[in-house]
Scaffold this active site. Sequence first.
Site, PDB file in Angstrom:
ATOM      1  N   ARG A   1       0.820  -1.201   0.000  1.00 22.30           N
ATOM      2  CA  ARG A   1       0.000   0.000   0.000  1.00 22.30           C
ATOM      3  C   ARG A   1       0.861   1.262   0.000  1.00 22.30           C
ATOM      4  O   ARG A   1       0.484   2.292  -0.568  1.00 22.30           O
ATOM      5  CB  ARG A   1      -0.929  -0.007   1.217  1.00 22.30           C
ATOM      6  CG  ARG A   1      -1.984   1.098   1.182  1.00 22.30           C
ATOM      7  CD  ARG A   1      -3.077   0.894   2.211  1.00 22.30           C
ATOM      8  NE  ARG A   1      -2.595   1.003   3.581  1.00 22.30           N
ATOM      9  CZ  ARG A   1      -2.577  -0.004   4.457  1.00 22.30           C
ATOM     10  NH1 ARG A   1      -2.988  -1.206   4.085  1.00 22.30           N
ATOM     11  NH2 ARG A   1      -2.138   0.179   5.684  1.00 22.30           N
TER      12      ARG A   1
ATOM     13  N   HIS B   1      -2.294 -13.142  16.839  1.00 19.18           N
ATOM     14  CA  HIS B   1      -1.089 -13.063  17.660  1.00 19.18           C
ATOM     15  C   HIS B   1      -0.555 -14.474  17.874  1.00 19.18           C
ATOM     16  O   HIS B   1      -1.214 -15.466  17.547  1.00 19.18           O
ATOM     17  CB  HIS B   1      -1.375 -12.389  19.003  1.00 19.18           C
ATOM     18  CG  HIS B   1      -1.200 -10.898  18.968  1.00 19.18           C
ATOM     19  ND1 HIS B   1       0.009 -10.308  18.691  1.00 19.18           N
ATOM     20  CD2 HIS B   1      -2.084  -9.885  19.178  1.00 19.18           C
ATOM     21  CE1 HIS B   1      -0.127  -8.995  18.725  1.00 19.18           C
ATOM     22  NE2 HIS B   1      -1.395  -8.707  19.014  1.00 19.18           N
TER      23      HIS B   1
ATOM     24  N   TYR C   1      -1.813 -18.428  16.514  1.00 10.29           N
ATOM     25  CA  TYR C   1      -1.101 -19.208  15.503  1.00 10.29           C
ATOM     26  C   TYR C   1      -0.761 -20.605  16.020  1.00 10.29           C
ATOM     27  O   TYR C   1      -0.980 -21.609  15.339  1.00 10.29           O
ATOM     28  CB  TYR C   1       0.179 -18.487  15.065  1.00 10.29           C
ATOM     29  CG  TYR C   1      -0.022 -17.043  14.685  1.00 10.29           C
ATOM     30  CD1 TYR C   1      -1.131 -16.650  13.928  1.00 10.29           C
ATOM     31  CD2 TYR C   1       0.886 -16.067  15.082  1.00 10.29           C
ATOM     32  CE1 TYR C   1      -1.321 -15.310  13.598  1.00 10.29           C
ATOM     33  CE2 TYR C   1       0.702 -14.739  14.748  1.00 10.29           C
ATOM     34  CZ  TYR C   1      -0.400 -14.360  14.006  1.00 10.29           C
ATOM     35  OH  TYR C   1      -0.593 -13.041  13.669  1.00 10.29           O
TER      36      TYR C   1
ATOM     37  N   ASP D   1       6.096 -16.589  17.616  1.00  7.92           N
ATOM     38  CA  ASP D   1       6.813 -15.421  17.102  1.00  7.92           C
ATOM     39  C   ASP D   1       8.293 -15.699  16.828  1.00  7.92           C
ATOM     40  O   ASP D   1       8.801 -15.394  15.750  1.00  7.92           O
ATOM     41  CB  ASP D   1       6.706 -14.265  18.091  1.00  7.92           C
ATOM     42  CG  ASP D   1       5.302 -13.702  18.180  1.00  7.92           C
ATOM     43  OD1 ASP D   1       4.488 -14.007  17.293  1.00  7.92           O
ATOM     44  OD2 ASP D   1       5.013 -12.959  19.132  1.00  7.92           O
TER      45      ASP D   1
END
Length: 241
Positions: free
Chosen positions: A4, A39, A43, A69
């Site tokens: 974007r 978050h 997952y 993470d």
Amino acid sequence: VTERLGLGPAECLARNPRLVYGRMTGWGQDGPLAQQAGHDIAYIALTGALHAIGEEGGPPQIPLNLLGDFGGGSTYLVIGLLAALWAVRSGGPGQVVDAAIVDGAAHLLAMTHGMLAAGGWTDERGVNLLDGGAPYYSVYATADGRHMAVGCLESKFYAEFLARLGLDEDPARQHDRGGWPGLRRQIAAAFAARTQAEWTEVFSASDACVAPVLGLREAAEHPHLAARGTLVTRDGGLEHA
């Protein structure tokens, strides 16, 4: 977001065809959840990893954000970036390394899936070899409310563990699941009779694979970590060296 802003892979690689462009997402670039927020905990929940961690009969236990993470995301991203950089250095074109946390976390379960397929793992919490189900791979409370971690999987380490703990048990029965409940009670009673410091001394300089469960600040003061400089204090805060 980068697309974007006009900073996506296509734009960047057009400027530099040898560029290695790395990015990490939770759900990946495609699939029904690709554009949905999430978050770490979500997952690893979807992969089955969260389901597998915890005590028998209890709720799943959250492994901080280490598994998703850092384990499933950052680690796989770094591995991919290094491989891509090597390929470019060897004459290959630039490329995009796209690490999805959900994919990496699922891949970390490869050994568990293999054990499940071979009949060596049950899809339940706290009843397996490496999830606390085995009494010789578990955590026990000490007299002062602290804990000791036990991980003597191999027979010779298990024999030494029994000797140091003072249990008159036959080491050959280590894998007799029928005797595990009684063995766990004996081990728990033994550890509950002395403090963590006392048990740490008992198991020091041994191959029994027993270690005290330390707090974050305590860990920095442990002789082994201190000798290696693993944790240091900078600007008043504790961090990895």
